[in-house]
Design a protein around this motif. Structure first.
Motif, PDB file in Angstrom:
ATOM      1  N   GLU A  74     -95.484 -43.128 -55.172  1.00  0.00           N
ATOM      2  CA  GLU A  74     -95.006 -44.574 -55.111  1.00  0.00           C
ATOM      3  C   GLU A  74     -96.089 -45.388 -54.578  1.00  0.00           C
ATOM      4  OE1 GLU A  74     -92.250 -45.454 -56.598  1.00  0.00           O
ATOM      5  OE2 GLU A  74     -92.137 -43.248 -57.172  1.00  0.00           O
ATOM      6  N   LYS A  75     -97.323 -45.068 -53.915  1.00  0.00           N
ATOM      7  CA  LYS A  75     -98.130 -45.912 -53.513  1.00  0.00           C
ATOM      8  C   LYS A  75     -98.889 -46.850 -54.445  1.00  0.00           C
ATOM      9  CE  LYS A  75    -102.482 -44.379 -52.806  1.00  0.00           C
ATOM     10  NZ  LYS A  75    -103.701 -43.576 -52.446  1.00  0.00           N
ATOM     11  N   ALA A  76     -99.146 -48.215 -53.778  1.00  0.00           N
ATOM     12  CA  ALA A  76     -99.698 -49.081 -54.864  1.00  0.00           C
ATOM     13  C   ALA A  76    -101.232 -48.617 -55.132  1.00  0.00           C
ATOM     14  CB  ALA A  76     -99.584 -50.532 -54.039  1.00  0.00           C
ATOM     15  N   CYS A  77    -101.452 -48.741 -56.478  1.00  0.00           N
ATOM     16  CA  CYS A  77    -102.915 -48.191 -56.763  1.00  0.00           C
ATOM     17  C   CYS A  77    -103.272 -49.105 -57.958  1.00  0.00           C
ATOM     18  CB  CYS A  77    -102.706 -47.026 -57.630  1.00  0.00           C
ATOM     19  SG  CYS A  77    -104.080 -46.266 -57.712  1.00  0.00           S
ATOM     20  N   ASN A  78    -104.611 -49.960 -57.314  1.00  0.00           N
ATOM     21  CA  ASN A  78    -105.355 -50.741 -58.286  1.00  0.00           C
ATOM     22  C   ASN A  78    -106.519 -50.111 -59.047  1.00  0.00           C
ATOM     23  OD1 ASN A  78    -104.042 -53.048 -57.490  1.00  0.00           O
ATOM     24  ND2 ASN A  78    -105.799 -53.468 -55.992  1.00  0.00           N
ATOM     25  N   HIS A  88     -94.787 -47.573 -64.491  1.00  0.00           N
ATOM     26  CA  HIS A  88     -94.954 -47.545 -63.111  1.00  0.00           C
ATOM     27  C   HIS A  88     -95.388 -48.712 -62.519  1.00  0.00           C
ATOM     28  CE1 HIS A  88     -94.532 -42.957 -63.274  1.00  0.00           C
ATOM     29  NE2 HIS A  88     -94.966 -43.336 -64.313  1.00  0.00           N
ATOM     30  N   PRO A  89     -94.591 -49.676 -62.047  1.00  0.00           N
ATOM     31  CA  PRO A  89     -94.931 -50.743 -61.566  1.00  0.00           C
ATOM     32  C   PRO A  89     -96.102 -50.712 -60.303  1.00  0.00           C
ATOM     33  CG  PRO A  89     -92.633 -50.541 -61.465  1.00  0.00           C
ATOM     34  CD  PRO A  89     -93.097 -49.246 -61.855  1.00  0.00           C
ATOM     35  N   ASN A  90     -95.963 -49.472 -59.558  1.00  0.00           N
ATOM     36  CA  ASN A  90     -97.018 -49.598 -58.513  1.00  0.00           C
ATOM     37  C   ASN A  90     -98.574 -49.338 -59.201  1.00  0.00           C
ATOM     38  OD1 ASN A  90     -96.270 -46.785 -59.486  1.00  0.00           O
ATOM     39  ND2 ASN A  90     -97.427 -45.967 -57.759  1.00  0.00           N
ATOM     40  N   LEU A  91     -98.667 -49.055 -60.369  1.00  0.00           N
ATOM     41  CA  LEU A  91    -100.107 -49.025 -61.019  1.00  0.00           C
ATOM     42  C   LEU A  91    -100.439 -50.294 -61.617  1.00  0.00           C
ATOM     43  CD1 LEU A  91     -99.867 -45.449 -62.688  1.00  0.00           C
ATOM     44  CD2 LEU A  91    -100.578 -46.103 -60.400  1.00  0.00           C
ATOM     45  N   LYS A  92    -101.701 -50.506 -61.441  1.00  0.00           N
ATOM     46  CA  LYS A  92    -102.149 -52.003 -62.038  1.00  0.00           C
ATOM     47  C   LYS A  92    -103.636 -51.770 -62.343  1.00  0.00           C
ATOM     48  CE  LYS A  92    -102.245 -56.925 -61.041  1.00  0.00           C
ATOM     49  NZ  LYS A  92    -102.228 -58.029 -59.943  1.00  0.00           N
ATOM     50  N   CYS A 138    -108.213 -48.146 -56.209  1.00  0.00           N
ATOM     51  CA  CYS A 138    -107.607 -47.122 -56.002  1.00  0.00           C
ATOM     52  C   CYS A 138    -107.951 -45.933 -56.861  1.00  0.00           C
ATOM     53  CB  CYS A 138    -106.088 -47.054 -56.032  1.00  0.00           C
ATOM     54  SG  CYS A 138    -105.004 -45.692 -56.088  1.00  0.00           S
TER      55      CYS A 138
END
Length: 319
Positions: free
Chosen positions: A147-151, A178-182, A214
């Motif tokens: 669930e970690k935010a990941c650029n 997956h909203p946390n992946l960007k 990330c």
């Protein structure tokens, strides 16, 4: 027997001879290869030669140096030489209709597809599901980061190549779930190490010295190898500070994996020619029409798969 009867008999005999299917040992096939832009591509060429030799097929390979105009010239040259079939690894997806209409002999696509307008112009395509490859890469990343935010920064393949378009499409499909992946930056690295390194250097400069990155997703391992070098030169620890996921499974990515500098790769088998040759031989010998698409397997490798052992086994394939 009259002269007319003799001529008719000779004509019938000639027709029968030409109607006889060619055996594998009699086949000459022209292969328009993209070039040698990556370790995988070099392995595909090497394995193609090995597979042809096994079947006693005369395989003529023309290196296009990553230029479509060279491939078109090679195809026309093969047609003029009277080859029995043509293998084509298309550098881009569009612009093939005119030359393939000239062929009038079986054409088999290897590794890459062409635009739908040309579907009737080739016998079969031996490729992986490159959309699926992108999905496998994306799913590995999603599972790894949780669930970690990941650029994410993305190194795309050659602009206009079907495999680049599809590997991006598959990855983007997973990212969208997956909203946390960007994906914060995406640029072509032309499937080469040098360009992959250059583009990664620009990404690092643009993203706070790489601290806000990330993960890196590369459409092939060679670009990732270049990106790893760029990360190391910037004082970053690839595989730790920045996760890596790429596609092809060439030996050098396993070397990097063994060193803890790469995390995962999705395999693209270099043996496209084996299934293609079998299809052509069956078509020539028995008139068997192959399916329009012969799909090869895609497999995920990580550090848990004994990368040093995989590296040693793959070196023997001609990479």
């Amino acid at each position: 027997m009259t002269l007319k009867a003799l001529l008719l008999a000779a004509s019938a005999t000639a027709a029968l001879m030409f109607a006889q299917p060619a055996s594998a040992a009699q086949l000459t096939i022209g292969f328009s290869q993209i070039g040698s832009e990556s370790g995988w591509r070099a392995a595909e060429t090497s394995v193609s030669k090995q597979e042809a030799a096994k079947r006693q097929v005369n395989l003529k390979i023309a290196d296009a140096q990553q230029k479509q105009e060279n491939q078109i010239k090679a195809i026309r040259s093969f047609i003029a030489q009277g080859v029995d079939a043509i293998f084509l690894a298309p550098v881009v997806a569009s612009g093939w209709d005119a030359v393939l209409k000239e062929a009038k002999i079986p054409v088999v696509l290897l590794d890459r597809d062409i635009d739908p307008s040309g579907k009737d112009l080739y016998l079969t395509a031996v490729t992986s599901d490159s959309v699926h490859e992108g999905e496998v890469a994306g799913e590995w990343l999603a599972k790894t980061v949780g669930e970690k935010a990941c650029n994410v920064v993305e190194l795309q393949g050659t602009v206009g190549a079907s495999v680049a378009t599809n590997r991006k499409k598959g990855f983007d499909t997973v990212v969208a779930k997956h909203p946390n992946l960007k994906v914060v930056r995406s640029q072509t690295g032309d499937f080469t190490r040098a360009k992959g390194k250059e583009v990664m250097e620009s990404f690092i400069k643009a993203e706070n010295g790489g601290k806000s990155i990330c993960a890196v997703y590369a459409h092939n391992d060679d670009m990732m190898v270049g990106a790893i070098q760029a990360m190391k030169e910037a004082g970053l620890k690839p595989g730790k500070d920045i996760l890596t996921i790429s596609i092809d499974a060439v030996p050098d990515i396993f070397k990097a994996m063994a060193a803890g500098e790469a995390n995962a790769t999705v395999e693209l088998t270099p043996n496209m020619a084996g299934p293609a040759l079998d299809a052509i031989v069956a078509y020539k010998d028995k008139g068997t029409t192959p399916p329009k698409w012969i799909q090869t397997e895609s497999k995920l490798y990580t550090a848990a798969d004994d990368p040093q052992k995989v590296y040693d086994s793959k070196k023997g394939l001609g990479y």
